[in-house]
Structure formats: structure tokens, C-alpha cells
Motif scaffolding. Structure first.
Motif, PDB file in Angstrom:
ATOM      1  N   ALA A 195       0.826  -1.211   0.000  1.00 40.21           N
ATOM      2  CA  ALA A 195       0.000   0.000   0.000  1.00 40.21           C
ATOM      3  C   ALA A 195       0.858   1.257   0.000  1.00 40.21           C
ATOM      4  O   ALA A 195       0.574   2.203  -0.753  1.00 40.21           O
ATOM      5  N   PHE A 196       1.916   1.290   0.806  1.00 39.60           N
ATOM      6  CA  PHE A 196       2.758   2.483   0.884  1.00 39.60           C
ATOM      7  C   PHE A 196       3.518   2.724  -0.420  1.00 39.60           C
ATOM      8  O   PHE A 196       3.596   3.852  -0.905  1.00 39.60           O
ATOM      9  N   ALA A 206      -5.417   7.227   0.106  1.00 39.37           N
ATOM     10  CA  ALA A 206      -4.867   6.407   1.187  1.00 39.37           C
ATOM     11  C   ALA A 206      -5.784   5.229   1.500  1.00 39.37           C
ATOM     12  O   ALA A 206      -5.316   4.106   1.725  1.00 39.37           O
ATOM     13  N   ALA A 207      -7.088   5.501   1.507  1.00 36.05           N
ATOM     14  CA  ALA A 207      -8.047   4.410   1.742  1.00 36.05           C
ATOM     15  C   ALA A 207      -8.053   3.435   0.567  1.00 36.05           C
ATOM     16  O   ALA A 207      -8.096   2.214   0.750  1.00 36.05           O
ATOM     17  N   TYR A 208      -8.009   3.972  -0.654  1.00 34.86           N
ATOM     18  CA  TYR A 208      -7.992   3.128  -1.844  1.00 34.86           C
ATOM     19  C   TYR A 208      -6.748   2.238  -1.901  1.00 34.86           C
ATOM     20  O   TYR A 208      -6.800   1.136  -2.451  1.00 34.86           O
ATOM     21  N   LYS A 227       0.417  -5.991  -7.826  1.00 28.16           N
ATOM     22  CA  LYS A 227      -0.326  -5.366  -6.736  1.00 28.16           C
ATOM     23  C   LYS A 227      -0.043  -3.870  -6.679  1.00 28.16           C
ATOM     24  O   LYS A 227      -0.962  -3.054  -6.497  1.00 28.16           O
ATOM     25  N   ILE A 228       1.227  -3.508  -6.843  1.00 28.89           N
ATOM     26  CA  ILE A 228       1.592  -2.093  -6.829  1.00 28.89           C
ATOM     27  C   ILE A 228       0.985  -1.368  -8.018  1.00 28.89           C
ATOM     28  O   ILE A 228       0.502  -0.232  -7.884  1.00 28.89           O
ATOM     29  N   ILE A 229       0.983  -2.013  -9.184  1.00 28.92           N
ATOM     30  CA  ILE A 229       0.381  -1.392 -10.381  1.00 28.92           C
ATOM     31  C   ILE A 229      -1.097  -1.122 -10.146  1.00 28.92           C
ATOM     32  O   ILE A 229      -1.613  -0.042 -10.482  1.00 28.92           O
ATOM     33  N   ALA A 272       2.705   5.893  -2.794  1.00 23.31           N
ATOM     34  CA  ALA A 272       3.762   6.857  -3.125  1.00 23.31           C
ATOM     35  C   ALA A 272       3.886   7.033  -4.635  1.00 23.31           C
ATOM     36  O   ALA A 272       3.976   8.162  -5.143  1.00 23.31           O
ATOM     37  N   LEU A 273       3.883   5.923  -5.361  1.00 22.02           N
ATOM     38  CA  LEU A 273       3.962   6.008  -6.822  1.00 22.02           C
ATOM     39  C   LEU A 273       2.702   6.638  -7.408  1.00 22.02           C
ATOM     40  O   LEU A 273       2.774   7.407  -8.372  1.00 22.02           O
ATOM     41  N   GLY A 274       1.546   6.312  -6.823  1.00 19.95           N
ATOM     42  CA  GLY A 274       0.293   6.896  -7.296  1.00 19.95           C
ATOM     43  C   GLY A 274       0.256   8.401  -7.115  1.00 19.95           C
ATOM     44  O   GLY A 274      -0.203   9.138  -8.001  1.00 19.95           O
TER      45      GLY A 274
END
Length: 257
Positions: free
Chosen positions: A68-69, A188-190, A126-128, A73-75
Motif C-alpha cells: 500500500a505504501f 490512502a483508503a484506496y 499489486k503495486i500497479i 507513493a507512486l500513485g
């Protein structure tokens, strides 16, 4: 500190009462036998499951939080860059803003299996997915903030010979901070939800993987425990964003002291 805590509790008395009533009704329904316990475990059993599974939940939470972090951060970076470019170049805004909207009409559950198929079961898909879920509210919030900046102030700086960078630094970015933090709170919730969905559809660890395992075992008390944990993590991240907002814009909260 104690006075601040008391004031916070006073402000949230209606919410606390509503949650207490909900839990009481839930417990009474379970005790009365209206719904079988294997279908709806009581709050007491959920708490017991949470305590018993705490080491395993903590281990899986660390994996989900890491995803998630990184994804958040990338998002935020992608959303910030996209907003700046679309605000600076109107052609990019007209070309890509509709595509930006279209990306949010595709369900994350539909994208996740494709990402797993293309990138495997490791952390990359997952990060994507988290980036896809989180960059939109940041981009839209910043764009709205940039475009709502004071035109007279911008005109004044231009008349004094200021360039785009100075206008962005002193006018546009400060005016966009409230919208940015609003979008960041949603993102952050997403980020947690996106991580859990991606793990749920394929992975080796994380709260989403844990959920699939307890679901297959019909351990609904553990299922409720992990749901509550996910909600708690999301609320904690949103509270962290709120704390950052107060530090970055203390002048907005002076009237509430």
C-alpha cells in the motif's frame, strides 16, 4: 494532551453511541439465535478470533502495508506529474482527461486477474493496481486546485515578470493544497483496498490471501476480524493524512482551537 483527548471524545459522542448501539444489537441477535452463529459470529467471538490470530494478522498486515505504501507513493507521484502537465499544457488536458475518467470506470476486480496473468504473483501487479486506484483522486484534486487559483494574483505576478515556475510555486500549488489533501485522503483508503483486492485474486501473502484462506475454511469470525483490521488500517492512514494536512496548513485549523 488529556484535555485534547476529552474534547475529541466529546465531539465524537454521537458516533461512539451509534457504534455501541450497533454492537449491542449485533450481540443480541447472535445470542438470541435468530441467525446461526456459523453465519454471523458475535462481536465477542470476533474479538476472540482477532486476539488468537493476532500474530498471523500482524505478519500479513506488514505485507499489505508495504504494498500500500509503495503503491500510494507512486500513485501520488504519477497523479502530481499528470496534474502539473495537464494544467501547463491545455492540449494534454483535452487529450488525456477523458482517458483519466475512463480508467475509473473499469472495476479493479476486472483488472487484477489480468495484472496477475501478465506480471505474476509477486508484488509488481499489486503495486500497479494500487497506482491505478490512487492516482485519480490526487490528479483530479490537484487539477481542480490549480484551475481555481486566484486569477488576479496570477495576473499580478505576471505583470511583475514572474514565470510559470514562480506562479506555480507561490499561487497555484498553495491554492491546490486543500484539494490535494482531500484527494490524498481518498487515495490512502484506496491503497489498502487495492492491495487487498490484488492479494485476494493472487498472491503468496497479505491480508487478501489470509481472507481467501479463512473464507475457504468457513471461519467467519476470522473473516470479520480481518475486515475490521482492514477498516482500522484505512482509518489510520486517513488520520495520518489529516495530521500531515494540519502540519502543512496550520492556518486552516486555527479557528478550531
Amino acid at each position: 494532551m488529556t484535555e485534547r483527548l476529552v474534547n475529541m471524545l466529546k465531539r465524537n459522542i454521537p458516533s461512539i453511541i451509534a457504534i455501541a448501539v450497533l454492537l449491542l444489537v449485533w450481540q443480541l441477535i447472535c445470542v438470541s439465535g435468530l441467525i446461526p452463529s456459523y453465519m454471523l459470529p458475535s462481536p465477542v467471538k470476533v474479538v476472540q478470533a482477532f486476539v488468537n490470530e493476532l500474530p498471523l494478522l500482524w505478519e500479513n498486515s506488514l505485507i499489505t502495508l508495504q504494498e500500500a505504501f509503495i503503491g500510494l507513493a507512486l500513485g501520488v507521484f504519477v497523479g502530481f506529474l499528470a496534474a502539473v502537465l495537464m494544467d501547463a499544457f491545455d492540449v494534454l488536458y483535452k487529450a488525456f482527461y477523458p482517458l483519466l475518467i475512463i480508467t475509473q470506470t473499469i472495476p479493479a476486480v476486472a483488472i487484477a486477474p489480468l495484472l496477475v496473468l501478465w506480471f505474476g504473483y509477486e508484488m509488481t501487479p499489486k503495486i500497479i493496481l494500487i497506482v491505478i486506484c490512487t492516482f485519480f483522486p490526487v490528479t483530479v484534486g490537484l487539477l481542480d486546485g490549480f484551475r481555481s487559483a486566484d486569477k488576479d494574483a496570477i495576473g499580478l505576478l505576471r505583470s511583475m515578470g514572474a514565470g510559470r515556475l514562480h506562479i506555480f510555486r507561490y499561487i497555484k500549488f498553495p491554492s491546490a493544497l486543500p484539494q490535494f489533501f482531500s484527494g490524498l485522503r481518498i487515495a490512502a483508503a484506496y491503497s489498502v483496498v487495492g492491495a487487498v483486492i490484488s492479494e485476494w485474486l493472487g498472491g503468496f501473502g497479505g491480508l487478501g490471501v489470509y481472507m481467501t484462506r479463512v473464507k475457504k475454511a468457513f471461519a467467519f469470525d476470522k473473516m470479520f476480524a480481518v475486515i475490521i483490521l482492514i477498516s482500522g488500517i484505512s482509518l489510520a492512514l486517513m488520520a495520518l493524512v489529516g495530521f500531515m494536512e494540519k502540519k502543512c496548513m496550520p492556518y486552516r485549523h486555527l479557528k478550531n482551537k
